[in-house]
Structure formats: C-alpha cells, structure tokens
Motif scaffolding. Structure first.
Motif, PDB file in Angstrom:
ATOM      1  N   LYS A 164      -1.972   4.405 -30.039  1.00 14.44           N
ATOM      2  CA  LYS A 164      -1.136   3.601 -29.147  1.00 14.44           C
ATOM      3  C   LYS A 164      -0.875   2.225 -29.755  1.00 14.44           C
ATOM      4  O   LYS A 164      -1.477   1.839 -30.748  1.00 14.44           O
ATOM      5  N   PHE A 165       0.029   1.509 -29.110  1.00 15.65           N
ATOM      6  CA  PHE A 165       0.363   0.158 -29.534  1.00 15.65           C
ATOM      7  C   PHE A 165       0.004  -0.806 -28.409  1.00 15.65           C
ATOM      8  O   PHE A 165       0.328  -0.567 -27.245  1.00 15.65           O
ATOM      9  N   GLU A 166      -0.647  -1.887 -28.770  1.00 15.98           N
ATOM     10  CA  GLU A 166      -1.141  -2.861 -27.808  1.00 15.98           C
ATOM     11  C   GLU A 166      -0.214  -4.074 -27.792  1.00 15.98           C
ATOM     12  O   GLU A 166       0.174  -4.575 -28.839  1.00 15.98           O
ATOM     13  N   ALA A 167       0.113  -4.527 -26.593  1.00 15.52           N
ATOM     14  CA  ALA A 167       0.896  -5.754 -26.438  1.00 15.52           C
ATOM     15  C   ALA A 167      -0.016  -6.820 -25.857  1.00 15.52           C
ATOM     16  O   ALA A 167      -0.800  -6.551 -24.941  1.00 15.52           O
ATOM     17  N   GLN A 168       0.066  -8.007 -26.433  1.00 17.93           N
ATOM     18  CA  GLN A 168      -0.709  -9.137 -25.927  1.00 17.93           C
ATOM     19  C   GLN A 168       0.051 -10.416 -26.210  1.00 17.93           C
ATOM     20  O   GLN A 168       0.934 -10.455 -27.057  1.00 17.93           O
ATOM     21  N   ILE A 169      -0.301 -11.455 -25.465  1.00 16.84           N
ATOM     22  CA  ILE A 169       0.336 -12.747 -25.659  1.00 16.84           C
ATOM     23  C   ILE A 169      -0.716 -13.835 -25.575  1.00 16.84           C
ATOM     24  O   ILE A 169      -1.673 -13.726 -24.812  1.00 16.84           O
ATOM     25  N   ARG A 170      -0.540 -14.845 -26.381  1.00 22.80           N
ATOM     26  CA  ARG A 170      -1.429 -16.013 -26.341  1.00 22.80           C
ATOM     27  C   ARG A 170      -0.757 -17.044 -25.438  1.00 22.80           C
ATOM     28  O   ARG A 170       0.381 -17.443 -25.672  1.00 22.80           O
ATOM     29  N   THR A 171      -1.501 -17.482 -24.401  1.00 21.74           N
ATOM     30  CA  THR A 171      -0.931 -18.448 -23.457  1.00 21.74           C
ATOM     31  C   THR A 171      -1.415 -19.861 -23.709  1.00 21.74           C
ATOM     32  O   THR A 171      -0.778 -20.816 -23.307  1.00 21.74           O
ATOM     33  N   SER A 172      -2.553 -20.004 -24.342  1.00 23.33           N
ATOM     34  CA  SER A 172      -3.086 -21.314 -24.703  1.00 23.33           C
ATOM     35  C   SER A 172      -4.075 -21.087 -25.836  1.00 23.33           C
ATOM     36  O   SER A 172      -4.474 -19.946 -26.083  1.00 23.33           O
ATOM     37  N   SER A 208       1.082 -26.416 -29.515  1.00 19.27           N
ATOM     38  CA  SER A 208       1.141 -24.989 -29.178  1.00 19.27           C
ATOM     39  C   SER A 208       2.572 -24.533 -28.920  1.00 19.27           C
ATOM     40  O   SER A 208       2.947 -23.420 -29.289  1.00 19.27           O
ATOM     41  N   GLU A 209       3.410 -25.382 -28.311  1.00 22.90           N
ATOM     42  CA  GLU A 209       4.818 -25.012 -28.111  1.00 22.90           C
ATOM     43  C   GLU A 209       5.518 -24.855 -29.456  1.00 22.90           C
ATOM     44  O   GLU A 209       6.294 -23.924 -29.653  1.00 22.90           O
ATOM     45  N   ASN A 210       5.225 -25.745 -30.380  1.00 29.95           N
ATOM     46  CA  ASN A 210       5.814 -25.659 -31.713  1.00 29.95           C
ATOM     47  C   ASN A 210       5.377 -24.369 -32.408  1.00 29.95           C
ATOM     48  O   ASN A 210       6.180 -23.695 -33.049  1.00 29.95           O
ATOM     49  N   ALA A 211       4.109 -24.004 -32.260  1.00 30.44           N
ATOM     50  CA  ALA A 211       3.604 -22.774 -32.876  1.00 30.44           C
ATOM     51  C   ALA A 211       4.240 -21.533 -32.255  1.00 30.44           C
ATOM     52  O   ALA A 211       4.503 -20.553 -32.951  1.00 30.44           O
ATOM     53  N   ARG A 212       4.514 -21.564 -30.963  1.00 33.13           N
ATOM     54  CA  ARG A 212       5.147 -20.415 -30.299  1.00 33.13           C
ATOM     55  C   ARG A 212       6.545 -20.162 -30.861  1.00 33.13           C
ATOM     56  O   ARG A 212       7.017 -19.034 -30.863  1.00 33.13           O
ATOM     57  N   ASN A 213       7.187 -21.219 -31.302  1.00 30.37           N
ATOM     58  CA  ASN A 213       8.547 -21.101 -31.817  1.00 30.37           C
ATOM     59  C   ASN A 213       8.577 -20.862 -33.327  1.00 30.37           C
ATOM     60  O   ASN A 213       9.633 -20.818 -33.926  1.00 30.37           O
ATOM     61  N   ALA A 214       7.417 -20.714 -33.956  1.00 31.13           N
ATOM     62  CA  ALA A 214       7.361 -20.530 -35.409  1.00 31.13           C
ATOM     63  C   ALA A 214       7.835 -19.142 -35.808  1.00 31.13           C
ATOM     64  O   ALA A 214       7.629 -18.169 -35.084  1.00 31.13           O
ATOM     65  N   LYS A 215       8.447 -19.070 -36.984  1.00 36.57           N
ATOM     66  CA  LYS A 215       8.844 -17.768 -37.522  1.00 36.57           C
ATOM     67  C   LYS A 215       7.605 -17.020 -37.992  1.00 36.57           C
ATOM     68  O   LYS A 215       6.609 -17.621 -38.378  1.00 36.57           O
ATOM     69  N   ARG A 216       7.702 -15.710 -37.970  1.00 36.16           N
ATOM     70  CA  ARG A 216       6.582 -14.874 -38.438  1.00 36.16           C
ATOM     71  C   ARG A 216       6.538 -14.876 -39.952  1.00 36.16           C
ATOM     72  O   ARG A 216       7.544 -15.054 -40.620  1.00 36.16           O
ATOM     73  N   ARG A 217       5.363 -14.633 -40.462  1.00 34.58           N
ATOM     74  CA  ARG A 217       5.205 -14.543 -41.907  1.00 34.58           C
ATOM     75  C   ARG A 217       5.850 -13.253 -42.405  1.00 34.58           C
ATOM     76  O   ARG A 217       5.905 -12.258 -41.690  1.00 34.58           O
ATOM     77  N   ASP A 218       6.300 -13.294 -43.648  1.00 33.81           N
ATOM     78  CA  ASP A 218       6.838 -12.080 -44.264  1.00 33.81           C
ATOM     79  C   ASP A 218       5.743 -11.032 -44.339  1.00 33.81           C
ATOM     80  O   ASP A 218       4.570 -11.346 -44.499  1.00 33.81           O
ATOM     81  N   GLY A 219       6.128  -9.787 -44.246  1.00 34.92           N
ATOM     82  CA  GLY A 219       5.172  -8.698 -44.366  1.00 34.92           C
ATOM     83  C   GLY A 219       4.697  -8.157 -43.036  1.00 34.92           C
ATOM     84  O   GLY A 219       3.981  -7.165 -43.006  1.00 34.92           O
ATOM     85  N   CYS A 220       5.064  -8.782 -41.919  1.00 38.09           N
ATOM     86  CA  CYS A 220       4.671  -8.260 -40.613  1.00 38.09           C
ATOM     87  C   CYS A 220       5.549  -7.051 -40.301  1.00 38.09           C
ATOM     88  O   CYS A 220       6.768  -7.160 -40.267  1.00 38.09           O
ATOM     89  N   ARG A 221       4.918  -5.931 -40.094  1.00 40.03           N
ATOM     90  CA  ARG A 221       5.685  -4.705 -39.868  1.00 40.03           C
ATOM     91  C   ARG A 221       5.970  -4.432 -38.402  1.00 40.03           C
ATOM     92  O   ARG A 221       6.962  -3.806 -38.071  1.00 40.03           O
ATOM     93  N   LEU A 222       5.089  -4.865 -37.534  1.00 38.34           N
ATOM     94  CA  LEU A 222       5.272  -4.620 -36.106  1.00 38.34           C
ATOM     95  C   LEU A 222       5.937  -5.827 -35.456  1.00 38.34           C
ATOM     96  O   LEU A 222       5.823  -6.952 -35.945  1.00 38.34           O
ATOM     97  N   PRO A 223       6.624  -5.617 -34.339  1.00 41.95           N
ATOM     98  CA  PRO A 223       7.262  -6.746 -33.650  1.00 41.95           C
ATOM     99  C   PRO A 223       6.237  -7.772 -33.174  1.00 41.95           C
ATOM    100  O   PRO A 223       5.051  -7.479 -33.029  1.00 41.95           O
ATOM    101  N   ARG A 224       6.702  -8.958 -32.898  1.00 41.79           N
ATOM    102  CA  ARG A 224       5.845 -10.041 -32.411  1.00 41.79           C
ATOM    103  C   ARG A 224       5.153  -9.595 -31.122  1.00 41.79           C
ATOM    104  O   ARG A 224       5.769  -9.015 -30.241  1.00 41.79           O
ATOM    105  N   GLY A 225       3.863  -9.903 -31.026  1.00 35.78           N
ATOM    106  CA  GLY A 225       3.089  -9.591 -29.829  1.00 35.78           C
ATOM    107  C   GLY A 225       2.576  -8.166 -29.775  1.00 35.78           C
ATOM    108  O   GLY A 225       1.982  -7.758 -28.777  1.00 35.78           O
ATOM    109  N   VAL A 226       2.773  -7.395 -30.843  1.00 38.81           N
ATOM    110  CA  VAL A 226       2.386  -5.984 -30.860  1.00 38.81           C
ATOM    111  C   VAL A 226       1.444  -5.728 -32.026  1.00 38.81           C
ATOM    112  O   VAL A 226       1.644  -6.234 -33.123  1.00 38.81           O
ATOM    113  N   LYS A 227       0.410  -4.951 -31.757  1.00 41.25           N
ATOM    114  CA  LYS A 227      -0.465  -4.488 -32.838  1.00 41.25           C
ATOM    115  C   LYS A 227      -0.893  -3.065 -32.534  1.00 41.25           C
ATOM    116  O   LYS A 227      -0.841  -2.605 -31.392  1.00 41.25           O
TER     117      LYS A 227
END
Length: 182
Positions: free
Chosen positions: A139-147, A113-132
């Motif tokens: 509105k825009f929703e912010a969320q984070i995966r903790t485990s 999971s630590e390795n996945a947290r440090n992964a680069k985003r896939r091409d084509g993502c228009r919104l910043p990380r953690g935002v949808k």
C-alpha cells in the motif's frame, strides 16, 4: 533563539534601505534590480555598471548581489527596496517557487516552516509529495507535516495517486496559501 531562526539559517541583516536605494533601483513589475550611477565612482565603473542588472545566480540557484564585498540575497534586497525595510526574523518566500522570479507579486513574508512547505522537492523523488510506500510494500501511505516534529497520518491507499489526493486535501487545510503539490 529569540528571532525564530536557528544556527546558519538566519539571514544576515541588510544595509539600511536608504543605503540600498542609493546603489540600486528596483522594478516591482519585472523584479529586476539595476545599479544606479555613483558620484564617488570613477567614470569607468559608471560606464560599465550603471543601468545594468545587479547580481548573478549563485550555486544555490538564487540571485545574489555583491555590495562592498558582502553577498546579499537578491530577493531580500528587492523586498527592502520595495518596503523600505527587510526584517531579519522572517523569511522572504517566492510564492511560485521560482528563486529567480523576484517580482513584487511573487514575494511574501513567511515563517521558516511556511517557507519549507513551499520548497520544491529534490530530484530523484519518485512518489508524489506526501506519499511513501508503506513498510509492508503493498500500500501507499499519505501523511502531512503540520508543524516541526508533528505528522498526521492520512491513511493507506492502493495507488500513489489516491494517496496524493488525500495529501492535497490536507495540504490545503493545513498549509493554506503555502500548500505545494509537486
């Protein structure tokens, strides 16, 4: 599984560090692995390969070395040469996210999971990380995966930038040194 990996994600065990060090030398400052001369090889092999950088870039963007017909991940070989061991129950993470940067200062042990947290985003993502975009679309929703399987809702925001600021603060809190923002 007992070692923390599931399915195909588990890295293959490497040959012993003593065997690897008989074939390769590793410069921890540059991250480069080179072939050593081999007494049992013919002169043509030594002329062509000894002293040259080992490996090539695989289709997945990581360097790979072929040894006795077996594909070995470059960064795992570097870790094994540096530390005289390469555990199979953890990941070797590139701290700066660059899979071609195999300097000792850029390699660290990580859980899956630590390795996945440090992964680069896939091409084509228009919104910043953690935002949808919120399901109502205004509105825009912010969320984070903790485990695995656990997400924390951080709030609704008027702009993607405001939502991303909330994500960044949460990433520092929950992911620490493995937080990534791009």
């Amino acid at each position: 599984m007992a070692n923390g990996f599931q399915g195909r994600c588990a890295p293959k065990p490497l040959p012993a560090a003593e065997i690897l060090s008989s074939y390769f030398s590793y410069d921890p400052l540059t991250g480069i692995i080179v072939w050593k001369p081999q007494a049992g090889k013919n002169q043509r092999w030594n002329t062509q390969f000894a002293g040259q950088e080992a490996g090539c870039i695989a289709p997945n963007g990581y360097k790979q070395i072929r040894l006795n017909g077996e594909g070995l991940r470059y960064h795992r070989v570097a870790w094994a040469l540096l530390h005289r061991d390469c555990p199979t129950d953890v990941w070797i993470d590139h701290a700066n996210g660059d899979p071609l940067d195999n300097r000792a200062s850029n390699l660290r042990l990580a859980s899956r999971s630590e390795n996945a947290r440090n992964a680069k985003r896939r091409d084509g993502c228009r919104l910043p990380r953690g935002v949808k975009r919120h399901h109502r679309g205004v509105k825009f929703e912010a969320q984070i995966r903790t485990s695995p399987g656990k997400r924390i809702f951080l709030g609704l925001f008027d702009t993607p930038d405001a939502a991303h600021i909330a994500y960044r603060a949460a990433a520092i809190k929950y992911h620490g040194e493995f937080a990534r923002f791009d």
